[in-house]
Design a protein around this motif. Structure first.
Motif, PDB file in Angstrom:
ATOM      1  N   SER A   1       0.830  -1.215   0.000  1.00  0.00           N
ATOM      2  CA  SER A   1       0.000   0.000   0.000  1.00  0.00           C
ATOM      3  C   SER A   1       0.860   1.259   0.000  1.00  0.00           C
ATOM      4  N   VAL A   2       1.866   1.266   0.858  1.00  0.00           N
ATOM      5  CA  VAL A   2       2.707   2.459   0.971  1.00  0.00           C
ATOM      6  C   VAL A   2       3.421   2.724  -0.349  1.00  0.00           C
ATOM      7  N   LEU A   3       3.965   1.662  -0.944  1.00  0.00           N
ATOM      8  CA  LEU A   3       4.646   1.833  -2.234  1.00  0.00           C
ATOM      9  C   LEU A   3       3.691   2.351  -3.300  1.00  0.00           C
TER      10      LEU A   3
ATOM     11  N   SER B   1       4.184   5.962  -5.137  1.00  0.00           N
ATOM     12  CA  SER B   1       4.484   6.061  -6.564  1.00  0.00           C
ATOM     13  C   SER B   1       3.267   6.518  -7.362  1.00  0.00           C
ATOM     14  N   GLY B   2       2.065   6.160  -6.922  1.00  0.00           N
ATOM     15  CA  GLY B   2       0.861   6.595  -7.643  1.00  0.00           C
ATOM     16  C   GLY B   2       0.681   8.106  -7.564  1.00  0.00           C
ATOM     17  N   LEU B   3       0.884   8.667  -6.369  1.00  0.00           N
ATOM     18  CA  LEU B   3       0.756  10.122  -6.221  1.00  0.00           C
ATOM     19  C   LEU B   3       1.819  10.830  -7.058  1.00  0.00           C
TER      20      LEU B   3
ATOM     21  N   VAL C   1      -9.192  -6.913 -13.759  1.00  0.00           N
ATOM     22  CA  VAL C   1      -9.009  -7.368 -15.141  1.00  0.00           C
ATOM     23  C   VAL C   1      -7.576  -7.130 -15.590  1.00  0.00           C
ATOM     24  N   LEU C   2      -7.053  -5.942 -15.255  1.00  0.00           N
ATOM     25  CA  LEU C   2      -5.669  -5.627 -15.621  1.00  0.00           C
ATOM     26  C   LEU C   2      -4.696  -6.606 -14.973  1.00  0.00           C
ATOM     27  N   MET C   3      -4.958  -6.896 -13.691  1.00  0.00           N
ATOM     28  CA  MET C   3      -4.052  -7.820 -12.987  1.00  0.00           C
ATOM     29  C   MET C   3      -4.080  -9.200 -13.614  1.00  0.00           C
ATOM     30  N   LEU C   4      -5.260  -9.673 -13.949  1.00  0.00           N
ATOM     31  CA  LEU C   4      -5.372 -11.008 -14.531  1.00  0.00           C
ATOM     32  C   LEU C   4      -4.651 -11.065 -15.868  1.00  0.00           C
TER      33      LEU C   4
ATOM     34  N   LEU D   1       0.486  -6.677  -8.724  1.00  0.00           N
ATOM     35  CA  LEU D   1      -0.429  -5.946  -7.839  1.00  0.00           C
ATOM     36  C   LEU D   1       0.036  -4.496  -7.679  1.00  0.00           C
ATOM     37  N   TYR D   2       1.308  -4.351  -7.371  1.00  0.00           N
ATOM     38  CA  TYR D   2       1.876  -3.023  -7.177  1.00  0.00           C
ATOM     39  C   TYR D   2       1.719  -2.163  -8.435  1.00  0.00           C
ATOM     40  N   LEU D   3       2.058  -2.736  -9.574  1.00  0.00           N
ATOM     41  CA  LEU D   3       2.062  -1.981 -10.828  1.00  0.00           C
ATOM     42  C   LEU D   3       0.654  -1.509 -11.192  1.00  0.00           C
ATOM     43  N   VAL D   4      -0.296  -2.441 -11.155  1.00  0.00           N
ATOM     44  CA  VAL D   4      -1.657  -2.087 -11.570  1.00  0.00           C
ATOM     45  C   VAL D   4      -2.254  -1.032 -10.638  1.00  0.00           C
ATOM     46  N   LEU D   5      -2.103  -1.243  -9.338  1.00  0.00           N
ATOM     47  CA  LEU D   5      -2.688  -0.263  -8.405  1.00  0.00           C
ATOM     48  C   LEU D   5      -2.015   1.098  -8.549  1.00  0.00           C
ATOM     49  N   THR D   6      -0.714   1.095  -8.770  1.00  0.00           N
ATOM     50  CA  THR D   6      -0.010   2.364  -8.970  1.00  0.00           C
ATOM     51  C   THR D   6      -0.541   3.103 -10.197  1.00  0.00           C
ATOM     52  N   LEU D   7      -0.711   2.364 -11.292  1.00  0.00           N
ATOM     53  CA  LEU D   7      -1.186   3.004 -12.524  1.00  0.00           C
ATOM     54  C   LEU D   7      -2.612   3.532 -12.345  1.00  0.00           C
TER      55      LEU D   7
END
Ligand SMILES: Nc1ncnc2c1ncn2[C@@H]1O[C@H](COP(=O)(O)OP(=O)(O)OP(=O)(O)O)[C@@H](O)[C@H]1O
Ligand SMILES: [Mg+2]
Lengths: 253, 222
Positions: B31-33, B37-39, B74-77, B96-102
């Motif tokens: 979550s923190v990462l 990175s998302g912000l 869907v993106l994660m899958l 997980l990290y990449l998709v949530l960040t984007l």
């Protein structure tokens, strides 16, 4: 004439500005000498703001030339323009202080980032300028805590701290409650006394009579008439100026 | 069977506690990462878009719209199960990290963009008139104001995206839901699920308090 004639601090030559089809300024020529206060009057929409904004290129002139101390404002790189803008201070009707920064930081930001002054020097200069506008004691206040008149004086200090060669004022008191106008005009009068070169667009005719060296009357994007205040107000030559003056004195009465 | 034994069985709690604690850490650090990175990415994209260059704006708008329209799952899958057939293998936590960040970046970009365009033009002009470059105005004048006006929205988005770490369970990230789910299946007890709920409360309650503090701290009068 001769080379002995001193260089104008600000020189506008054959300035034209079009917004699409509408021609807002046509062949404006204006020289402002060092230490001179030029007061600009004219009806709404006559192009006063546009002319001022062309001087520091907040508005891009369609053609013509602007020189500050003989150096061109047009046809230069953005980096050189940023440097030239340091020499042209601007005060807006709406103040536009940075609301997230303290008064002191408002006055030091461009000193630090644009002039690259060290922090201590910028702070000292800011306090000196705030003192000049009577607001040294508000250095740590936030802009939102100040009256409009105080905000405008901070905006003036913000511009002055960069040691500009000329100051442009676009209706600096028009957004103020009447009782706050005087404090801003006093600062402007002090500036003039200190020898600052100024162009002032304003409706404060009394100030123009007292403080202006020259009054310029604009209408329809041209300079219709100019002269010393006594001439312009006491003996207007053009019909358009006479009509304008009777209209504004009618409003004031 | 009484309520306590179903939802809060002490033996089950003791058995699964170590796994659960590890899962809590996984949830927290992902979550923190993601939030950091998302912000940052969202703010950066909004800043790029402020240059008003069409070739920059187009891809950014497209990216933001896609990421906001597609369900993150869907993106994660696709990334986790689809890419390997192209020979690209990404680890579960990284997907997980990449998709949530984007996804967070897309929302943050839109939030910032809305504010950048709604701030008075005079703020840009006051900066430019004092000799600041476009970048300097953006960084010192515009963005700080955009951050302050948007803190409630940014905080909400960050909390929401953090809870979406639960999607990690679908691709095998050992975060809270995934660990609780397999513990529940293995033990046949609902207690691990209660533990999961409590774990989320333990994480997000302080986060909520922190967000309230931040909102008050950075509020200023216009
Ligand atoms: N960005 C713009 N796009 C199109 N037209 C503009 C723009 N800015 C100004 N104008 C037009 O240019 C003309 C001159 O405007 P300007 O603001 O310079 O007048 P002004 O003399 O300062 O008037 P006021 O006393 O009301 O401030 C007006 O007709 C205005 O509508
Ligand atoms: Mg105007």
């Amino acid at each position: 004439m001769s080379a002995s004639q001193p260089l104008p601090t600000l020189e506008i030559t054959a300035l034209e500005k079009r917004f699409g089809e509408t021609q807002v300024l046509r062949s404006i020529d204006l020289k402002v000498a060092n230490g001179e206060l030029v007061f600009v009057i004219g009806p709404s929409g006559s192009g006063k703001s546009t002319m001022l904004r062309c001087c520091n290129r907040l508005e891009e002139p369609t053609s013509g030339a602007i020189h500050v101390n003989g150096k061109p404002m047009l046809g230069i790189t953005r980096r050189d323009l940023d440097r030239m803008r340091l020499q042209v201070g601007m005060v807006f009707q709406g103040f536009f202080l940075y609301p997230h920064l303290s008064v002191l930081k408002n006055v030091t930001l461009a000193q630090r980032k644009a002039l690259k002054r060290p922090a201590a020097e910028a702070d000292a200069r800011a306090l000196e300028m705030l003192d000049k506008v009577g607001l040294k004691h508000k250095a740590n206040a936030m802009p939102g805590e100040l009256s409009g008149g105080q905000q405008q004086r901070v905006a003036i200090a913000r511009a002055l701290a960069l040691d500009p060669k000329v100051m442009l004022f676009d209706e600096p008191t028009s957004a103020l409650d009447p009782e706050l106008v005087g404090s801003v005009l006093k600062v402007m009068r002090d500036l003039r006394e200190g020898g600052m070169t100024m162009i002032v667009v304003s409706h404060e005719m009394q100030f123009a009579r007292e403080a202006a060296d020259r009054v310029v009357f604009m209408d329809g994007g041209v300079i219709v008439e100019q002269g010393i205040p006594d001439e312009i107000f006491g003996n207007p030559k053009s019909e358009r100026l006479r009509a304008f003056l009777s209209r504004v004195s009618g409003e004031a009465a | 069977m009484d309520f306590g034994n179903v939802f809060l069985n002490p033996e089950i709690i003791a058995t699964y506690m170590p796994q659960m604690v590890r899962a809590v850490w996984v949830t927290i650090w992902i979550s923190v990462l993601v939030v950091i990175s998302g912000l940052a990415l969202g703010a950066f994209l909004a800043g790029l878009r402020a240059y008003q260059k069409r070739w920059l704006a187009w891809p950014i708008v497209l990216f933001a719209d896609l990421m906001r329209a597609l369900p993150p799952l869907v993106l994660m899958l696709i990334l986790f199960f689809g890419l390997p057939s192209l020979g690209v293998i990404l680890s579960d936590w990284f997907v997980l990290y990449l998709v949530l960040t984007l996804v967070l970046a897309a929302f943050v970009e839109e939030i910032f963009w809305a504010t950048l365009t709604s701030l008075p033009r005079g703020q840009w002009e006051a900066g430019a008139a004092t000799g600041l470059s476009f970048n300097q105005v953006l960084v010192n004048v515009i963005f700080p104001q955009a951050v302050r006006t948007n803190i409630p929205q940014l905080v909400n988005r960050s909390l929401t995206i953090s809870k979406m770490t639960a999607y990690g369970s679908v691709i095998g990230v050992k975060e809270i839901v995934s660990v609780a789910g397999s513990a529940q299946a293995f033990s046949g007890s609902a207690t691990p699920l209660t533990m999961a709920a409590i774990a989320y409360l333990i994480i997000f309650f302080p986060a909520m308090l922190l967000s309230r503090y931040v909102e008050n701290r950075f509020h200023y009068d216009h």
